[in-house]
Design a protein around this motif. Structure first.
Motif, PDB file in Angstrom:
ATOM      1  N   ALA A   1       0.851  -1.195   0.000  1.00  0.00           N
ATOM      2  CA  ALA A   1       0.000   0.000   0.000  1.00  0.00           C
ATOM      3  C   ALA A   1       0.884   1.241   0.000  1.00  0.00           C
ATOM      4  CB  ALA A   1      -0.904  -0.002   1.224  1.00  0.00           C
TER       5      ALA A   1
ATOM      6  N   SER B   1      -8.496   4.106  -1.781  1.00  0.00           N
ATOM      7  CA  SER B   1      -9.234   3.083  -2.522  1.00  0.00           C
ATOM      8  C   SER B   1      -8.361   1.888  -2.890  1.00  0.00           C
ATOM      9  CB  SER B   1      -9.828   3.691  -3.794  1.00  0.00           C
ATOM     10  OG  SER B   1      -8.789   4.072  -4.671  1.00  0.00           O
ATOM     11  N   THR B   2      -7.152   1.831  -2.379  1.00  0.00           N
ATOM     12  CA  THR B   2      -6.239   0.748  -2.741  1.00  0.00           C
ATOM     13  C   THR B   2      -6.726  -0.603  -2.231  1.00  0.00           C
ATOM     14  OG1 THR B   2      -3.963  -0.010  -2.695  1.00  0.00           O
ATOM     15  CG2 THR B   2      -4.768   1.008  -0.692  1.00  0.00           C
ATOM     16  N   GLN B   3      -6.491  -1.608  -3.031  1.00  0.00           N
ATOM     17  CA  GLN B   3      -6.803  -2.983  -2.646  1.00  0.00           C
ATOM     18  C   GLN B   3      -5.539  -3.745  -2.277  1.00  0.00           C
ATOM     19  OE1 GLN B   3      -9.939  -4.301  -2.343  1.00  0.00           O
ATOM     20  NE2 GLN B   3     -10.538  -2.175  -2.636  1.00  0.00           N
ATOM     21  N   ALA B   4      -4.435  -3.016  -2.138  1.00  0.00           N
ATOM     22  CA  ALA B   4      -3.148  -3.649  -1.862  1.00  0.00           C
ATOM     23  C   ALA B   4      -3.145  -4.373  -0.519  1.00  0.00           C
ATOM     24  CB  ALA B   4      -2.033  -2.608  -1.899  1.00  0.00           C
TER      25      ALA B   4
ATOM     26  N   VAL C   1      -5.648  -5.949   0.982  1.00  0.00           N
ATOM     27  CA  VAL C   1      -6.360  -7.217   0.833  1.00  0.00           C
ATOM     28  C   VAL C   1      -5.571  -8.164  -0.067  1.00  0.00           C
ATOM     29  CG1 VAL C   1      -8.495  -8.287   0.005  1.00  0.00           C
ATOM     30  CG2 VAL C   1      -8.582  -6.107   1.211  1.00  0.00           C
ATOM     31  N   ALA C   2      -4.962  -7.630  -1.110  1.00  0.00           N
ATOM     32  CA  ALA C   2      -4.170  -8.458  -2.018  1.00  0.00           C
ATOM     33  C   ALA C   2      -2.978  -9.081  -1.302  1.00  0.00           C
ATOM     34  CB  ALA C   2      -3.701  -7.645  -3.210  1.00  0.00           C
TER      35      ALA C   2
ATOM     36  N   THR D   1      -3.496  -7.917   7.271  1.00  0.00           N
ATOM     37  CA  THR D   1      -4.633  -7.274   7.915  1.00  0.00           C
ATOM     38  C   THR D   1      -5.617  -8.324   8.424  1.00  0.00           C
ATOM     39  OG1 THR D   1      -5.702  -7.002   5.769  1.00  0.00           O
ATOM     40  CG2 THR D   1      -4.436  -5.145   6.598  1.00  0.00           C
TER      41      THR D   1
END
Length: 167
Positions: free
Chosen positions: A32, A47-50, A52-53, A130
């Motif tokens: 992120a 809005s990052t999906q890093a 979760v990725a 996370t």
């Protein structure tokens, strides 16, 4: 004595694989992006999906390790060693915690910023989990595959269909 050795070797092999998994996770998982503000670091792109990725990549990598060592452990022990099974469970947890720690320390990944950042240049944040539940992926899949193979082997050893009586 042999059982203790089997347990120790299994845990040691998993610990080494956990370090390797941490390096791989650090290499492939996105980080992120953060920006330094007066109040401390803040997400550069909310809005990052890093985040979760990174959890997903951790689960995939440690899950692959778990499946591999579950299969190898079963084959090498011929499904007859409770010490190997215990080593898969304990060593899998050790591997997961080592992968989490090494992945956060090594910093090989890159930050991805979807939009221009106001407030300064974006820097990649530390890689972290996370969702702590993915820590059990490695031991769960290792023990699960070992148990599945053991169950299939026991079923195959047991002849469920009786032979017809001789005439």
């Amino acid at each position: 004595m042999r059982e203790s050795r089997d347990f120790a070797v299994t845990v040691l092999v998993l610990a080494v694989l956990g370090v390797a998994a941490g390096v791989v996770w650090s290499l492939v998982a996105p980080r992120a992006p953060y920006v330094a503000l007066d109040g401390g670091p803040a997400l550069a792109d909310p809005s990052t999906q890093a985040l979760v990725a990174a959890d997903g990549w951790f689960a995939v990598i440690t899950g692959a390790v778990g499946l591999a060592v579950g299969l190898v452990g079963f084959v090498l022990s011929r499904g007859r060693s409770p010490a190997v099974l215990a080593g898969l469970a304990g060593g899998g947890l050790v591997a997961a915690f080592l992968a989490r720690w090494i992945g956060g320390v090594v910093n090989l990944g890159t930050a991805h910023v979807a939009a221009p950042v106001a407030g300064g240049p974006a820097v990649p944040g530390a890689l972290e989990l996370t969702a702590s539940g993915v820590l059990v992926t490695c031991p769960l899949l290792a023990v699960g595959l070992y148990g599945l193979l053991l169950g299939l082997g026991l079923y195959r050893d047991d002849d469920p269909v009786p032979s017809p009586p001789p005439l």
